[in-house]
Design a protein around this motif. Sequence first.
Motif, PDB file in Angstrom:
ATOM      1  N   THR A  41       0.845  -1.202   0.000  1.00  0.00           N
ATOM      2  CA  THR A  41       0.000   0.000   0.000  1.00  0.00           C
ATOM      3  C   THR A  41       0.877   1.247   0.000  1.00  0.00           C
ATOM      4  O   THR A  41       0.588   2.232  -0.700  1.00  0.00           O
ATOM      5  CB  THR A  41      -0.953   0.001   1.217  1.00  0.00           C
ATOM      6  OG1 THR A  41      -1.722  -1.207   1.185  1.00  0.00           O
ATOM      7  CG2 THR A  41      -1.893   1.192   1.199  1.00  0.00           C
ATOM      8  N   HIS A  60       0.204   3.822  -3.124  1.00  0.00           N
ATOM      9  CA  HIS A  60      -0.855   4.748  -2.697  1.00  0.00           C
ATOM     10  C   HIS A  60      -0.970   5.995  -3.582  1.00  0.00           C
ATOM     11  O   HIS A  60      -2.046   6.558  -3.729  1.00  0.00           O
ATOM     12  CB  HIS A  60      -0.670   5.159  -1.226  1.00  0.00           C
ATOM     13  CG  HIS A  60       0.452   6.113  -0.981  1.00  0.00           C
ATOM     14  ND1 HIS A  60       1.777   5.714  -0.990  1.00  0.00           N
ATOM     15  CD2 HIS A  60       0.463   7.446  -0.729  1.00  0.00           C
ATOM     16  CE1 HIS A  60       2.548   6.763  -0.754  1.00  0.00           C
ATOM     17  NE2 HIS A  60       1.784   7.821  -0.598  1.00  0.00           N
ATOM     18  N   ASP A 119      -6.413   9.834  -5.353  1.00  0.00           N
ATOM     19  CA  ASP A 119      -6.793   8.818  -4.359  1.00  0.00           C
ATOM     20  C   ASP A 119      -7.922   7.926  -4.887  1.00  0.00           C
ATOM     21  O   ASP A 119      -7.820   6.702  -4.907  1.00  0.00           O
ATOM     22  CB  ASP A 119      -7.289   9.470  -3.063  1.00  0.00           C
ATOM     23  CG  ASP A 119      -6.395  10.565  -2.549  1.00  0.00           C
ATOM     24  OD1 ASP A 119      -6.100  11.505  -3.316  1.00  0.00           O
ATOM     25  OD2 ASP A 119      -5.987  10.500  -1.384  1.00  0.00           O
ATOM     26  N   ASP A 120      -9.006   8.588  -5.297  1.00  0.00           N
ATOM     27  CA  ASP A 120     -10.188   7.837  -5.727  1.00  0.00           C
ATOM     28  C   ASP A 120      -9.905   7.080  -7.015  1.00  0.00           C
ATOM     29  O   ASP A 120     -10.406   5.972  -7.228  1.00  0.00           O
ATOM     30  CB  ASP A 120     -11.377   8.785  -5.902  1.00  0.00           C
ATOM     31  CG  ASP A 120     -12.710   8.084  -5.665  1.00  0.00           C
ATOM     32  OD1 ASP A 120     -12.728   7.074  -4.939  1.00  0.00           O
ATOM     33  OD2 ASP A 120     -13.735   8.540  -6.207  1.00  0.00           O
ATOM     34  N   TYR A 158      -8.007   3.957  -6.133  1.00  0.00           N
ATOM     35  CA  TYR A 158      -8.957   3.055  -5.474  1.00  0.00           C
ATOM     36  C   TYR A 158      -9.791   2.308  -6.525  1.00  0.00           C
ATOM     37  O   TYR A 158      -9.956   1.088  -6.459  1.00  0.00           O
ATOM     38  CB  TYR A 158      -9.864   3.846  -4.533  1.00  0.00           C
ATOM     39  CG  TYR A 158     -11.121   3.112  -4.137  1.00  0.00           C
ATOM     40  CD1 TYR A 158     -11.086   2.095  -3.188  1.00  0.00           C
ATOM     41  CD2 TYR A 158     -12.350   3.427  -4.733  1.00  0.00           C
ATOM     42  CE1 TYR A 158     -12.240   1.402  -2.844  1.00  0.00           C
ATOM     43  CE2 TYR A 158     -13.505   2.739  -4.390  1.00  0.00           C
ATOM     44  CZ  TYR A 158     -13.444   1.727  -3.450  1.00  0.00           C
ATOM     45  OH  TYR A 158     -14.585   1.044  -3.120  1.00  0.00           O
ATOM     46  N   LYS A 183      -9.791  -1.737  -7.131  1.00  0.00           N
ATOM     47  CA  LYS A 183     -11.052  -2.450  -6.928  1.00  0.00           C
ATOM     48  C   LYS A 183     -11.539  -3.115  -8.216  1.00  0.00           C
ATOM     49  O   LYS A 183     -11.880  -4.302  -8.226  1.00  0.00           O
ATOM     50  CB  LYS A 183     -12.088  -1.456  -6.404  1.00  0.00           C
ATOM     51  CG  LYS A 183     -13.446  -2.031  -6.100  1.00  0.00           C
ATOM     52  CD  LYS A 183     -14.290  -0.990  -5.365  1.00  0.00           C
ATOM     53  CE  LYS A 183     -15.763  -1.241  -5.545  1.00  0.00           C
ATOM     54  NZ  LYS A 183     -16.267  -0.889  -6.887  1.00  0.00           N
ATOM     55  N   LEU A 242      -7.477  -0.607   0.770  1.00  0.00           N
ATOM     56  CA  LEU A 242      -8.280   0.198  -0.158  1.00  0.00           C
ATOM     57  C   LEU A 242      -8.732   1.496   0.505  1.00  0.00           C
ATOM     58  O   LEU A 242      -8.791   2.551  -0.132  1.00  0.00           O
ATOM     59  CB  LEU A 242      -9.487  -0.608  -0.652  1.00  0.00           C
ATOM     60  CG  LEU A 242      -9.147  -1.872  -1.452  1.00  0.00           C
ATOM     61  CD1 LEU A 242     -10.418  -2.609  -1.857  1.00  0.00           C
ATOM     62  CD2 LEU A 242      -8.330  -1.551  -2.696  1.00  0.00           C
ATOM     63  N   ARG A 254      -7.828   5.240  -0.799  1.00  0.00           N
ATOM     64  CA  ARG A 254      -8.923   6.144  -1.164  1.00  0.00           C
ATOM     65  C   ARG A 254      -8.990   7.415  -0.315  1.00  0.00           C
ATOM     66  O   ARG A 254      -9.453   8.465  -0.786  1.00  0.00           O
ATOM     67  CB  ARG A 254     -10.254   5.393  -1.047  1.00  0.00           C
ATOM     68  CG  ARG A 254     -11.384   6.127  -1.726  1.00  0.00           C
ATOM     69  CD  ARG A 254     -12.665   5.325  -1.678  1.00  0.00           C
ATOM     70  NE  ARG A 254     -13.653   5.880  -2.589  1.00  0.00           N
ATOM     71  CZ  ARG A 254     -14.903   5.477  -2.665  1.00  0.00           C
ATOM     72  NH1 ARG A 254     -15.319   4.476  -1.904  1.00  0.00           N
ATOM     73  NH2 ARG A 254     -15.751   6.033  -3.499  1.00  0.00           N
TER      74      ARG A 254
END
Length: 238
Positions: free
Chosen positions: A70, A74, A148-149, A152, A156, A167, A171
């Motif tokens: 992560t 990230h 970030d999103d 994510y 996903k 996650l 996010r």
Amino acid sequence: MDGYLQVKRMREGYGKLDKVEMSIWECCELLNDVVDESDPDLDEPQIEHLLQTAEAIRRDYPNEDWLHLTGLIHDLGKVLLHPNFGELPQWAVVGDTFPVGCAFDESIVHHRYFKENPDYNNPAYNTKFGVYSECCGLNNVMMSWGHDDYMYLVAKENNSTLPSAALFIIRYHSFYALHRSDAYRHLMNEEDIENLKWLQIFNKYDLYSKSKVRTDVEKLKPYYMSLIKKYFPAKLRW
């Protein structure tokens, strides 16, 4: 500054993941071509910051391999700044994130500028809960668009097997109103509260792991490649 409907459009567009196919490591290397103007350490390649974050976590949490990975991935959503991804402006990719579709909390940086946001005077979006309900879970809350999103969604939709805490970190690591000011707790569910503990651990490394000691990328690469193989497919849609 985008409102709820603009963010929804952006998310739907990028959520198609039809820009390119590449591996996680290829994305790490692509990020070296990207400049994040909000980052004080512009003189070193992005991949070194990613590895410094991951290695600092690995030293303190040797058994949490998901957390090491992560740390590495990230910020990969910053590829949105790259020409291959539409070269979005800095403000649309980096900086603090916050929920849209409900009132803007005063703890959000540059709060005064929200008066210019189309949602500020819209009664559908400017109350405490707005379009949401109490303890609905952050998973059901639309966040302002940014790196970030995007990362994510990539993790996903490509069926990463990383745990939900990973996650959550990806996010919400720029959601400072939550992890610094405790805002928006009224939207969180039990799982969010558990995951927030990991985000607060992670944040210490994200902000302060940049060291003057250069990382040996080639030496570290095999370990992180093994983690990528464990938690991700070989090629991902971006």
